[in-house]
Motif scaffolding. Sequence first.
Motif, mmCIF file in Angstrom:
data_model
loop_
_atom_site.group_PDB
_atom_site.id
_atom_site.type_symbol
_atom_site.label_atom_id
_atom_site.label_comp_id
_atom_site.label_asym_id
_atom_site.label_seq_id
_atom_site.Cartn_x
_atom_site.Cartn_y
_atom_site.Cartn_z
ATOM 1 N N LEU A 115 -24.915 3.609 44.753
ATOM 2 C CA LEU A 115 -24.634 3.560 46.188
ATOM 3 C C LEU A 115 -23.464 2.626 46.440
ATOM 4 N N GLY A 116 -22.454 3.132 47.116
ATOM 5 C CA GLY A 116 -21.345 2.298 47.569
ATOM 6 C C GLY A 116 -20.208 2.165 46.595
ATOM 7 N N VAL A 117 -20.483 1.827 45.350
ATOM 8 C CA VAL A 117 -19.426 1.563 44.366
ATOM 9 C C VAL A 117 -19.448 2.655 43.297
ATOM 10 N N PRO A 118 -18.368 3.416 43.163
ATOM 11 C CA PRO A 118 -18.324 4.488 42.169
ATOM 12 C C PRO A 118 -18.328 3.949 40.741
ATOM 13 N N TYR A 119 -18.769 4.791 39.820
ATOM 14 C CA TYR A 119 -18.710 4.431 38.401
ATOM 15 C C TYR A 119 -17.284 4.522 37.897
ATOM 16 N N THR A 120 -16.856 3.479 37.205
ATOM 17 C CA THR A 120 -15.613 3.509 36.442
ATOM 18 C C THR A 120 -15.944 3.048 35.040
ATOM 19 N N PRO A 121 -15.572 3.801 34.014
ATOM 20 C CA PRO A 121 -15.915 3.412 32.649
ATOM 21 C C PRO A 121 -15.316 2.056 32.283
ATOM 22 N N PRO A 122 -15.962 1.325 31.395
ATOM 23 C CA PRO A 122 -15.369 0.071 30.911
ATOM 24 C C PRO A 122 -14.004 0.328 30.282
ATOM 25 N N GLY A 123 -13.226 -0.749 30.202
ATOM 26 C CA GLY A 123 -11.904 -0.655 29.587
ATOM 27 C C GLY A 123 -10.799 -0.838 30.597
ATOM 28 N N GLY A 124 -9.595 -0.417 30.215
ATOM 29 C CA GLY A 124 -8.437 -0.592 31.079
ATOM 30 C C GLY A 124 -7.893 -2.001 31.004
ATOM 31 N N PRO A 125 -7.036 -2.371 31.957
ATOM 32 C CA PRO A 125 -6.454 -3.716 31.945
ATOM 33 C C PRO A 125 -7.506 -4.795 32.169
ATOM 34 N N ARG A 126 -7.187 -6.022 31.758
ATOM 35 C CA ARG A 126 -8.086 -7.153 31.984
ATOM 36 C C ARG A 126 -8.284 -7.339 33.488
ATOM 37 N N THR B 237 -16.324 11.427 34.226
ATOM 38 C CA THR B 237 -17.003 10.152 33.993
ATOM 39 C C THR B 237 -18.500 10.202 34.264
ATOM 40 N N LEU B 238 -18.937 11.167 35.086
ATOM 41 C CA LEU B 238 -20.364 11.355 35.388
ATOM 42 C C LEU B 238 -20.739 12.815 35.167
ATOM 43 N N GLU C 129 -14.654 -7.872 27.772
ATOM 44 C CA GLU C 129 -14.708 -8.095 26.324
ATOM 45 C C GLU C 129 -16.023 -7.578 25.737
ATOM 46 N N ASP C 130 -17.134 -7.892 26.399
ATOM 47 C CA ASP C 130 -18.450 -7.502 25.884
ATOM 48 C C ASP C 130 -18.613 -5.989 25.778
ATOM 49 N N LEU C 131 -18.018 -5.260 26.723
ATOM 50 C CA LEU C 131 -18.230 -3.821 26.814
ATOM 51 C C LEU C 131 -17.105 -3.013 26.177
ATOM 52 N N ALA C 132 -16.277 -3.670 25.374
ATOM 53 C CA ALA C 132 -15.125 -2.988 24.774
ATOM 54 C C ALA C 132 -15.559 -1.771 23.951
ATOM 55 N N ARG C 133 -16.732 -1.852 23.348
ATOM 56 C CA ARG C 133 -17.184 -0.725 22.524
ATOM 57 C C ARG C 133 -17.527 0.508 23.356
ATOM 58 N N PHE C 134 -17.660 0.318 24.684
ATOM 59 C CA PHE C 134 -17.935 1.438 25.586
ATOM 60 C C PHE C 134 -16.678 1.871 26.353
ATOM 61 N N ALA C 135 -15.519 1.399 25.954
ATOM 62 C CA ALA C 135 -14.291 1.692 26.701
ATOM 63 C C ALA C 135 -14.112 3.197 26.878
ATOM 64 N N ALA D 20 -25.372 1.399 36.697
ATOM 65 C CA ALA D 20 -24.599 2.287 35.835
ATOM 66 C C ALA D 20 -24.553 1.750 34.406
ATOM 67 N N HIS D 21 -24.325 0.450 34.274
ATOM 68 C CA HIS D 21 -24.237 -0.115 32.926
ATOM 69 C C HIS D 21 -25.610 -0.210 32.264
ATOM 70 N N SER D 22 -26.654 -0.335 33.054
ATOM 71 C CA SER D 22 -27.994 -0.292 32.472
ATOM 72 C C SER D 22 -28.230 1.054 31.796
ATOM 73 N N ALA D 23 -27.845 2.137 32.477
ATOM 74 C CA ALA D 23 -28.022 3.471 31.911
ATOM 75 C C ALA D 23 -27.024 3.758 30.792
ATOM 76 N N LEU D 24 -25.845 3.157 30.854
ATOM 77 C CA LEU D 24 -24.845 3.336 29.805
ATOM 78 C C LEU D 24 -25.273 2.643 28.516
ATOM 79 N N VAL D 25 -25.728 1.382 28.648
ATOM 80 C CA VAL D 25 -26.056 0.563 27.477
ATOM 81 C C VAL D 25 -27.460 0.862 26.961
#
Length: 330
Positions: free
Chosen positions: A130-141, A292-293, A254-260, A114-119
């Motif tokens: 498969l197995g783990v749904p996409y959740t956008p970056p961000g939210g609590p630490r 989200t998708l 932290e790295d993906l904050a710009r994609f929150a 998911a992050h490969s396609a996002l970034v």
Amino acid sequence: MPQSTTAAQRTHRLVPSPAGRVHLVEQGTGPLVLLVHGFPESWYSWRHQLPALAAAGYRAVAVDVRGYGRSSRPADVAAYRMLDLVEDNAAVVRALGEESAVVVGHDWGATIAAHSALVRPDVFRAAALLGVPYTPPGGPRPSEVFAGMGGEGRDEFYVSYFQEPGRAEAEIEPDVRGWLAGFYAALSADAMPGPGDPGPHFTGPGGTLRERFPAGALPGWLDEAGLDVYAGEFERTGLTGALNRYRNMDRDWEDLARFAGAPLTVPSLFIGGALDASTTWLADAIKAFPDTLPGLSGTHLLDGCGHWVQQERPAEVNRLLTDWLAALPA
């Protein structure tokens, strides 16, 4: 023992990556489909998909993720952050002489896909999770979220348990084969703990994950020879590279904050097991897929299926993947 026809058609290769090398297994010709495994697995978890995708007219390539198998295993914990794994995937596409690929991932591999396609949507034109749904970056630490997930008696969530270097390794590495057998069984539909049993996702105070694995036979999708493949790899490499993925979740935050909050807009597909904790705990993430998708073509929750979806239900997963791939824009 002679190789099977399917095994003989596979090609093992090492290609350059930012960390040094990626080991991959390739089968077929046609548009590139990159297969990314999860924890604690290897390219071998895609053994049923490689021939099916090749037969459908695709160049199927299953990688060993950084830290696994014959791929490079940097010593620095921070070398396993998400952005580095995304660049490994992009490097594989380049090394294979391609400009783009469809990426398919399971478990941690789903998140990496998911992050490969996002970034890098310039490289990864579609993503199947498969197995783990996409959740956008961000939210609590993340570390704060996982620290608060202990149940009665202040059990410790497995992600928190994995954080301290050497701690989980001390549990697993004296008996890698036995630990893997128990872990695979605990997350499989035909052997997972019953209602009210916290299973392998939590440890008791001062305890280990293994104490909560089910006793008995291997799950139906895994035979002794298959377990030998997985165990042989981890007995050779150790588990630190695999576990270091969990040790970078705050760095990823932290790295993906710009994609929150960013949706994943490429064409996508989700397949999960209806009995998998990843789909039940993250049911709200699945409900949010319309937002989200937005490129999602379908959500498929397989009844009676646990976590190891492409190994528990290979024929069904192969059909869903090949139908989806065939419908993608050229």
